[in-house]
Design an enzyme around this catalytic site. Structure first.
Site, mmCIF file in Angstrom:
data_model
loop_
_atom_site.group_PDB
_atom_site.id
_atom_site.type_symbol
_atom_site.label_atom_id
_atom_site.label_comp_id
_atom_site.label_asym_id
_atom_site.label_seq_id
_atom_site.Cartn_x
_atom_site.Cartn_y
_atom_site.Cartn_z
ATOM 1 N N HIS A 148 -1.092 10.431 -1.538
ATOM 2 C CA HIS A 148 -0.247 9.321 -1.986
ATOM 3 C C HIS A 148 0.653 9.774 -3.121
ATOM 4 O O HIS A 148 0.391 10.777 -3.793
ATOM 5 C CB HIS A 148 -1.089 8.116 -2.437
ATOM 6 C CG HIS A 148 -1.689 8.272 -3.809
ATOM 7 N ND1 HIS A 148 -0.999 7.959 -4.958
ATOM 8 C CD2 HIS A 148 -2.906 8.719 -4.216
ATOM 9 C CE1 HIS A 148 -1.772 8.198 -6.015
ATOM 10 N NE2 HIS A 148 -2.927 8.670 -5.589
ATOM 11 N N CYS A 149 1.730 9.019 -3.348
ATOM 12 C CA CYS A 149 2.588 9.221 -4.517
ATOM 13 C C CYS A 149 2.720 7.865 -5.206
ATOM 14 O O CYS A 149 1.767 7.084 -5.216
ATOM 15 C CB CYS A 149 3.938 9.825 -4.121
ATOM 16 S SG CYS A 149 4.927 8.830 -2.977
ATOM 17 N N TRP A 150 3.866 7.573 -5.794
ATOM 18 C CA TRP A 150 4.017 6.314 -6.526
ATOM 19 C C TRP A 150 4.124 5.116 -5.578
ATOM 20 O O TRP A 150 3.404 4.142 -5.704
ATOM 21 C CB TRP A 150 5.239 6.389 -7.451
ATOM 22 C CG TRP A 150 5.690 5.074 -8.010
ATOM 23 C CD1 TRP A 150 6.924 4.515 -7.904
ATOM 24 C CD2 TRP A 150 4.918 4.133 -8.789
ATOM 25 N NE1 TRP A 150 6.974 3.302 -8.544
ATOM 26 C CE2 TRP A 150 5.762 3.039 -9.097
ATOM 27 C CE3 TRP A 150 3.591 4.112 -9.237
ATOM 28 C CZ2 TRP A 150 5.317 1.944 -9.839
ATOM 29 C CZ3 TRP A 150 3.161 3.013 -9.977
ATOM 30 C CH2 TRP A 150 4.020 1.950 -10.275
ATOM 31 N N SER A 153 5.128 11.843 -1.236
ATOM 32 C CA SER A 153 3.920 11.923 -0.397
ATOM 33 C C SER A 153 4.283 12.213 1.058
ATOM 34 O O SER A 153 3.543 12.903 1.767
ATOM 35 C CB SER A 153 3.115 10.626 -0.492
ATOM 36 O OG SER A 153 3.902 9.513 -0.092
ATOM 37 N N TYR A 178 0.381 4.611 -5.144
ATOM 38 C CA TYR A 178 -0.348 4.179 -6.341
ATOM 39 C C TYR A 178 0.039 2.754 -6.750
ATOM 40 O O TYR A 178 -0.780 2.011 -7.289
ATOM 41 C CB TYR A 178 -0.070 5.149 -7.485
ATOM 42 C CG TYR A 178 -0.774 4.811 -8.779
ATOM 43 C CD1 TYR A 178 -2.150 4.981 -8.910
ATOM 44 C CD2 TYR A 178 -0.076 4.319 -9.870
ATOM 45 C CE1 TYR A 178 -2.814 4.662 -10.086
ATOM 46 C CE2 TYR A 178 -0.724 4.002 -11.057
ATOM 47 C CZ TYR A 178 -2.082 4.177 -11.162
ATOM 48 O OH TYR A 178 -2.726 3.858 -12.336
#
Length: 347
Positions: free
Chosen positions: A93-95, A101, A122
């Site tokens: 995952h990323c933001w 991601s 996130y």
């Protein structure tokens, strides 16, 4: 293969499934999903440059710059992922579940990984975490004056099969001016909330959840308002422990700490402790008379506890005497005590 999943679906994956957070080290340090490891696509500085390019020049130029910056890194990313996920099954995952991601998932998939890409990243996890604080639990609060052994009793209750969340452990602070014990480092507020939410998700609402009586703030961290409100309105078991027993316990716990640390912490509460008492407490520290130091500061902490206890609904406060120094015996006595309370309530 890349499979997009929700945060709730991630929790259903086999325990131990590695979770790669591809945000920057600074983002990760500020707050991350408990158990995740950092596999940053960009450094802190690189992310700033790419973001600036995106805003000032355009999306395509930012993407090209991103490839330029990460080009030499891809084999390293894959090697790091293999160290954590040798079976080639990994979540990413990323933001917001966007390009960072997506790029990492593409590369890992190309190498042969089975990749679970968390939808919304996130940001969605934070929404989920905040939602956990709204869930109603069958909270029972264990109270008692400083030195009563509440934390150790809660640990024993957990061993006896009771649901327990140790807020002080999550906050890395013991809830007083001396709470860091000159060694603990508190997480960020966001990480404290993440860790708490992660434990709340496994709570069975039909069973008791034990929490220790705390002020709204634990060190520099704040208990989320919905959780604190539940604690304030919950049944409180107020254990009474003999003063001498408390002094002995606190002397063993704090007596070996650095004198300079104790002096600094005592000076920090001088307005509430009083000038004379502060001077006496610091003198006792310097003389190595730890029992006297403990007795002096307990006067302040006992008054504070009594004041806070007075703010509660008296119908929810149940007092019991603790006479044993054996933690296991005390935990069992508390369970018998609360069982009797429940029986009387139902009668």
């Amino acid at each position: 293969m890349i499979k997009t999943i929700t945060i709730n679906e991630f929790f259903l994956l086999p325990i131990g499934t590695p979770l790669a957070d591809v945000r920057t080290p600074a983002e990760f340090a500020h707050g991350h999903i408990p158990g995740a490891f950092n596999l940053p696509l960009f450094s802190n500085e690189e992310r700033v440059v790419v973001g600036t390019t995106y805003k000032q020049v355009g999306r395509e130029e930012a993407i090209l710059l991103g490839f330029d910056l990460t080009g030499p890194k891809w084999s390293g990313f894959i090697k790091q992922a293999l160290e954590v996920a040798p079976d080639k099954k990994i979540a990413v995952h990323c933001w917001r579940g966007g390009m960072r991601s997506g790029a990492m998932a593409w590369a890992l998939d190309l190498y042969g990984f089975e990749v679970y890409l968390i939808q919304g990243g996130y940001k969605n996890f934070r929404r989920w975490a905040l939602d956990q604080f709204q869930q109603q639990a069958n909270v029972v609060v264990l109270g008692g004056r400083t030195g009563s052994g509440k934390t150790r009793i809660l640990q024993e209750l957990a061993l006896l099969g009771e649901q327990v969340i140790d807020l002080e452990d999550l906050a890395q602070h013991q809830g007083s001016s001396y709470g860091t014990m000159n060694k603990m480092i508190q997480p960020t507020q966001e990480q404290f909330e993440n860790n708490l939410a992660f434990q709340l998700k496994d709570v069975d609402g039909t069973k008791r959840l034990w929490l220790e009586d705390e002020s709204r703030n634990i060190g520099r961290l704040t208990i989320p308002t919905p959780v604190f409100n539940q604690m304030s309105q919950a049944m409180l078991i107020d254990i009474h422990v003999d003063l001498e027993q408390r002094v002995r316990a606190l002397t063993l716990e704090y007596g070996l700490l650095d004198k300079e640390f104790l002096t600094t912490c005592t000076s920090r509460i001088h307005k509430r402790l009083g000038p004379v008492q502060t001077k006496q407490a610091i003198a006792a520290i310097n003389e190595g008379n730890m029992e006297e130091f403990i007795r002096i500061v307990l006067v302040y902490y006992d008054k504070t506890y009594h004041k806070d206890l007075g703010k509660r609904n008296a119908e929810n406060v149940f007092s019991m005497n603790i006479t044993s120094a054996e933690i296991a015996e005390n935990a069992n006595q508390i369970l018998i005590f609360i069982k009797n309370i429940s029986a009387k309530t139902l009668a």
